[in-house]
Write an enzyme that holds these catalytic residues in place. Sequence first.
Site, PDB file in Angstrom:
ATOM      1  N   ASP A 155       0.859  -1.180   0.000  1.00 47.93           N
ATOM      2  CA  ASP A 155       0.000   0.000   0.000  1.00 47.93           C
ATOM      3  C   ASP A 155       0.899   1.236   0.000  1.00 47.93           C
ATOM      4  O   ASP A 155       1.451   1.620   1.041  1.00 47.93           O
ATOM      5  CB  ASP A 155      -0.898   0.012   1.239  1.00 47.93           C
ATOM      6  CG  ASP A 155      -1.982  -1.060   1.190  1.00 47.93           C
ATOM      7  OD1 ASP A 155      -1.741  -2.131   0.600  1.00 47.93           O
ATOM      8  OD2 ASP A 155      -3.066  -0.828   1.772  1.00 47.93           O
ATOM      9  N   LYS A 218      -6.923   3.423  -3.204  1.00 48.71           N
ATOM     10  CA  LYS A 218      -7.341   3.442  -1.800  1.00 48.71           C
ATOM     11  C   LYS A 218      -7.556   4.880  -1.365  1.00 48.71           C
ATOM     12  O   LYS A 218      -6.792   5.768  -1.729  1.00 48.71           O
ATOM     13  CB  LYS A 218      -6.258   2.749  -0.967  1.00 48.71           C
ATOM     14  CG  LYS A 218      -6.451   2.753   0.538  1.00 48.71           C
ATOM     15  CD  LYS A 218      -5.301   1.993   1.195  1.00 48.71           C
ATOM     16  CE  LYS A 218      -5.307   2.139   2.712  1.00 48.71           C
ATOM     17  NZ  LYS A 218      -4.158   1.431   3.347  1.00 48.71           N
ATOM     18  N   LYS A 254     -10.362   0.358  -2.254  1.00 48.62           N
ATOM     19  CA  LYS A 254     -10.190   0.149  -0.819  1.00 48.62           C
ATOM     20  C   LYS A 254     -10.452   1.445  -0.055  1.00 48.62           C
ATOM     21  O   LYS A 254      -9.627   2.343  -0.063  1.00 48.62           O
ATOM     22  CB  LYS A 254      -8.776  -0.366  -0.517  1.00 48.62           C
ATOM     23  CG  LYS A 254      -8.502  -0.592   0.982  1.00 48.62           C
ATOM     24  CD  LYS A 254      -7.108  -1.148   1.217  1.00 48.62           C
ATOM     25  CE  LYS A 254      -6.773  -1.230   2.695  1.00 48.62           C
ATOM     26  NZ  LYS A 254      -5.419  -1.783   2.944  1.00 48.62           N
TER      27      LYS A 254
END
Length: 318
Positions: A155, A218, A254
Amino acid sequence: MSAHQQGTELDLSWISKIQVNKPAVLRRAEQIQARRPVKKEWQAAWLLKAVTCIDLTTLSGDDTASNIQRLCYKAKYPIREDLLKALNMHDKGITTAAVCVYPARVCDAVRALKAAGCDIPVASVATGFPAAQTHLKTRLEEIRLAVEDGATEIDVVINRTLVLTGQWKALYDEIRQFRKACGEAHLKTILATGELGSLTNVYKASMIAMMAGSDFIKTSTGKETVNATFPVAIVMLRAIRDFFWKTGNKVGFKPAGGIRSAKDSLVWLSLIKEELGDEWMKPELFRIGASTLLADIERQIYHHVTGRYAAYHDLPMS
């Protein structure tokens, strides 16, 4: 997870034409939040679906090997077995989608999951999380080290300055380097949407991230003042849909930061279903970044099974 999303060439002509209709987005967000997302008889099934999409996360300065071990155990056994048996779901192999930790704790997570005999992915935040204000060379090395230690999902967090100053090619080039540094690991790009200034910037940053080869986009690090919100999510989901229609490439989504209640998870699942369809309602294409959400989902499932609300001693601490 599915195969990597390869991305496309940078198309600045597409980026230059983007303009988000903010009032329309806000109306859509109000509609989503105003109605009950799931009928009561289906709630347990949807809550278990939400469990399988959670990236169970700890990103605290006092993380230790022992609390990473507890996190991994909870990831493998997210819901008490007697509750799963009551729902006839005890043999379905329900786990969280991944565990997410700092790079220095990747080895601990890999070791704990191996000892538990499960293959839940280890995700790691990287690239100067959460601010991305370290040198690019350092951020790239952080990715490589996390992958070497066993992380299969990374991430990354973008440099917000590049968005705020409209340096779209520089942002594209940077994320392409992140993609390369990940190797076989999947790339989830955190936009830190609360710090991007406008919904139009959110859409543009989403599109650049996907063009550069992100497997997921995300919302947030969870450390910003404003994290996952429904207006931002709608913009990002529309960008994912537009990118799919134009390229045929599926990119995951996400939300992260501030998602704490079982009810919230149902609304997020409902939003995914309505905006992108059933195909995105699986961990390969939808994740929820959360640290405390799982405890409330387990409480709600307990209530569904027993008809009672859990007392302090009825459920183990997460």
